[in-house]
Design a protein around this motif. Structure first.
Motif, short mmCIF file in Angstrom:
data_model
loop_
_atom_site.label_atom_id
_atom_site.label_comp_id
_atom_site.label_asym_id
_atom_site.label_seq_id
_atom_site.Cartn_x
_atom_site.Cartn_y
_atom_site.Cartn_z
N PRO A 127 0.47 7.53 13.12
CA PRO A 127 0.66 8.33 11.90
C PRO A 127 2.01 9.05 11.83
O PRO A 127 2.41 9.52 10.76
CB PRO A 127 -0.49 9.36 11.97
CG PRO A 127 -1.47 8.79 12.92
CD PRO A 127 -0.70 7.96 13.90
N GLU A 128 2.73 9.14 12.95
CA GLU A 128 4.03 9.84 12.96
C GLU A 128 5.22 8.89 12.88
O GLU A 128 6.36 9.34 12.74
CB GLU A 128 4.17 10.64 14.27
CG GLU A 128 2.99 11.53 14.63
CD GLU A 128 2.71 12.57 13.56
OE1 GLU A 128 3.68 13.02 12.92
OE2 GLU A 128 1.52 12.87 13.33
N ILE A 129 4.97 7.59 13.00
CA ILE A 129 6.11 6.67 13.17
C ILE A 129 7.05 6.66 11.94
O ILE A 129 8.27 6.77 12.08
CB ILE A 129 5.63 5.23 13.52
CG1 ILE A 129 5.03 5.22 14.94
CG2 ILE A 129 6.79 4.22 13.42
CD1 ILE A 129 4.47 3.88 15.40
N VAL A 138 4.92 -0.10 11.30
CA VAL A 138 3.71 0.58 10.82
C VAL A 138 2.85 -0.39 9.99
O VAL A 138 3.33 -1.43 9.54
CB VAL A 138 4.02 1.79 9.89
CG1 VAL A 138 4.66 2.94 10.64
CG2 VAL A 138 4.86 1.36 8.70
N LEU A 139 1.59 0.01 9.81
CA LEU A 139 0.74 -0.61 8.81
C LEU A 139 1.18 0.02 7.47
O LEU A 139 1.11 1.24 7.31
CB LEU A 139 -0.72 -0.28 9.10
CG LEU A 139 -1.76 -0.88 8.17
CD1 LEU A 139 -2.03 -2.34 8.57
CD2 LEU A 139 -3.06 -0.09 8.23
N ILE A 140 1.64 -0.80 6.53
CA ILE A 140 2.21 -0.26 5.30
C ILE A 140 1.21 0.68 4.60
O ILE A 140 1.55 1.78 4.17
CB ILE A 140 2.61 -1.39 4.33
CG1 ILE A 140 3.66 -2.30 4.98
CG2 ILE A 140 3.14 -0.82 3.02
CD1 ILE A 140 4.00 -3.54 4.15
N SER A 141 -0.05 0.24 4.53
CA SER A 141 -1.06 0.97 3.75
C SER A 141 -1.49 2.29 4.38
O SER A 141 -2.22 3.06 3.74
CB SER A 141 -2.28 0.08 3.54
OG SER A 141 -2.76 -0.41 4.78
N LEU A 142 -1.05 2.59 5.58
CA LEU A 142 -1.36 3.89 6.18
C LEU A 142 -0.82 5.02 5.29
O LEU A 142 -1.38 6.09 5.25
CB LEU A 142 -0.76 3.97 7.59
CG LEU A 142 -1.14 5.18 8.43
CD1 LEU A 142 -2.65 5.19 8.70
CD2 LEU A 142 -0.38 5.20 9.75
N ALA A 143 0.28 4.74 4.57
CA ALA A 143 0.92 5.76 3.75
C ALA A 143 0.51 5.69 2.27
O ALA A 143 1.18 6.24 1.40
CB ALA A 143 2.44 5.64 3.87
#
Ligand code: PCA
Length: 324
Positions: free
Chosen positions: A71-73, A87-92
């Motif tokens: 979550p911090e990347i 990152v997983l794009i959809s995390l954001a």
């Protein structure tokens, strides 16, 4: 010190003085474990960059959230604390619905469609990232998403009350709509979360099921093929632009190769992982008609919500995708 030793010391000092003026090391945090195909692909990308630049740029991959947690990347790369990451794009997706497009259920369920959706989204994605001081290098999908549970899920209502592990806002929304309890858990923490009963079902890929030895925790995999979420590898734009042109070209070239290889690896890993799940006793089953219909209705609701949040830009992207 004898003469030979002296000249060796002299030579290595010379190397240090000549070398580091040019040579750089980039730390690269990634979220997923070493055995995962995304990580394998990224390690190859890093090797390609190092080889193409004759060691002028070394990328050190720190997998599994070991340097920076998932979550911090994105924030850390934005800040320039590290120059590059995955990152997983959809995390954001909560920050910008555009990032959630690949996780709208049943919009794109095959590799071909997922690629078309990526192409339709790409200009907007690059623009959104540019606004954050980030540059997209490449993007690779996970295999299609299916439901893991201890018991067979024959209809959506069977999810009611289950502690449902989520990995992005879209999966959280599915849990909410279906009456399950959403629990956000990173892949690195999955075995513990299942072993301690914090979660008891999830939706993810065959690959993640194998990486996290899901046969220790659940008995069923429902092959719903609901969507193919994508990871992206991206750089801090200022750090990228500070490189000389040859190094930037080497990165771009290695990135293009990694993207092509990654889409292939994803499909191969899906087939392999599916067999491994079965070998280890997981029942890999087709979803029942009732489950299919119930899940499709949730998908339509989420697609409607996405379109509403996005407005005209969303319509444009969907039109481009539908013209495929
Ligand atoms: N694995 C990742 C994202 C999607 C997937 O297949 C996860 O479960 O978090």
């Amino acid at each position: 010190m004898n003469l030979i030793a002296k000249s060796l010391v002299g030579a290595s000092f010379a190397a240090i003085l000549a070398g580091p003026a040019l040579a750089q090391t980039w730390d690269m945090p990634t979220p997923y474990p070493d055995a995962n195909f995304h990580t394998v692909n990224i390690r190859q990308f890093a090797e390609d960059v190092s080889a193409a630049t004759n060691g002028a740029l070394t990328i050190t991959v720190h997998s599994n959230g070991s340097l920076i947690r998932h979550p911090e990347i994105r924030r850390t790369v934005r800040a320039g604390t590290v120059p590059i990451g995955e990152v997983l794009i959809s995390l954001a997706a909560n920050e910008n619905p555009l990032y959630g497009l690949d996780s709208v259920p049943f919009l794109a369920t095959s590799y071909e469609d997922a690629f078309a959706l990526y192409q339709a989204q790409k200009p907007a994605l690059e623009e959104a990232l540019a606004g954050e001081g980030l540059t997209l290098l490449f993007s690779v999908p996970w295999p299609p998403q299916g439901i893991y549970a201890k018991n067979e899920i024959t209809r959506i209502e069977d999810l009611q009350g289950l502690r449902f592990r989520t990995y992005n806002p879209g999966t959280g929304r599915i849990a909410e709509i279906s009456g399950a309890t959403p629990v956000q858990v990173e892949v690195a923490d999955l075995p513990t979360a299942f072993a301690t009963g914090r979660v008891e079902a999830t939706i993810t890929s065959t690959s993640t099921g194998v990486n996290s030895t899901f046969w220790d925790f659940v008995d069923y995999y429902h092959d719903t093929q609901a969507w193919l979420p994508r990871n992206m590898v991206f750089v801090n734009t200022a750090a990228f632009e500070a490189l000389d042109e040859a190094t930037r070209a080497a990165i771009r070239e290695a990135a293009a190769a990694a993207e092509e290889r990654g889409w292939q690896l994803s499909q191969e890993d899906n087939a392999k992982s599916r067999a491994i799940l079965e070998e280890n006793g997981i029942n890999v089953i087709e979803p029942s008609e009732e489950l299919r219909a119930g899940f499709a209705a949730i998908g339509e609701q989420i697609a409607g919500e996405w379109a509403e949040q996005m407005g005209p830009t969303g319509t444009e992207i969907l039109e481009r995708f539908r013209a495929r």
